[in-house]
Design an enzyme around this catalytic site. Structure first.
Site, mmCIF file in Angstrom:
data_model
loop_
_atom_site.group_PDB
_atom_site.id
_atom_site.type_symbol
_atom_site.label_atom_id
_atom_site.label_comp_id
_atom_site.label_asym_id
_atom_site.label_seq_id
_atom_site.Cartn_x
_atom_site.Cartn_y
_atom_site.Cartn_z
ATOM 1 N N SER A 1 0.854 -1.182 0.000
ATOM 2 C CA SER A 1 0.000 0.000 0.000
ATOM 3 C C SER A 1 0.888 1.230 0.000
ATOM 4 O O SER A 1 2.085 1.143 0.259
ATOM 5 C CB SER A 1 -0.891 0.015 1.250
ATOM 6 O OG SER A 1 -1.597 1.233 1.364
ATOM 7 N N HIS A 2 0.280 2.373 -0.244
ATOM 8 C CA HIS A 2 1.015 3.625 -0.116
ATOM 9 C C HIS A 2 1.204 3.993 1.345
ATOM 10 O O HIS A 2 2.028 4.838 1.676
ATOM 11 C CB HIS A 2 0.263 4.749 -0.829
ATOM 12 C CG HIS A 2 0.280 4.595 -2.311
ATOM 13 N ND1 HIS A 2 -0.570 3.751 -2.985
ATOM 14 C CD2 HIS A 2 1.066 5.168 -3.243
ATOM 15 C CE1 HIS A 2 -0.310 3.809 -4.267
ATOM 16 N NE2 HIS A 2 0.678 4.660 -4.456
#
Length: 131
Positions: A9-10
């Site tokens: 994920s970011h």
């Protein structure tokens, strides 16, 4: 069969929280969870973190990769391209929602070695059935 679940994920907070939730529910020694969100505490994703996680779990017979959006997906794909051909055959990009899919996939991976079933449960997890 040893399986590694790669959470991409970011946001490191997203993958850390998801990893914690999975590990509280699933205790199989055959499943290792990797939180690969963010870059140095900032928003972003990095294919080299993914490669490093694969290198740390060389004994895995399957790498189940879950990513959320945009460049996290692209970096998961790029990391696959950077792996040796033999490892690529064990690297599965699972087209499922990050949270629900990874959770269902990890729980299922703790009770079966059937990769088709694990991936199917992950994909099905995002369906709420609300009408």
């Amino acid at each position: 069969m040893k399986k590694s679940i790669l959470l991409i994920s970011h946001s490191q907070k997203v993958t850390d929280g998801l990893k914690e939730m999975i590990e509280q529910m699933q205790k199989s020694e055959d499943v290792t969870i990797f939180s690969l969100g963010g870059i140095d505490g900032q928003i972003g994703s990095d294919p080299m973190k993914i490669i490093d996680a694969v290198d740390q779990s060389k004994d895995a017979e399957a790498y189940l990769v879950f990513a959320d959006i945009g460049s996290a997906v692209l970096n998961a794909e790029m990391a696959k391209d950077m792996l040796d051909e033999e490892v690529q055959k064990k690297y599965y990009l699972v087209d499922a929602p990050l949270v629900e899919g990874a959770f269902a996939g990890a729980i299922t991976a703790g009770v079966t070695d059937d990769l088709t079933q694990i991936i199917a449960e992950a994909k099905k997890a995002g369906q709420k059935g609300w009408s």
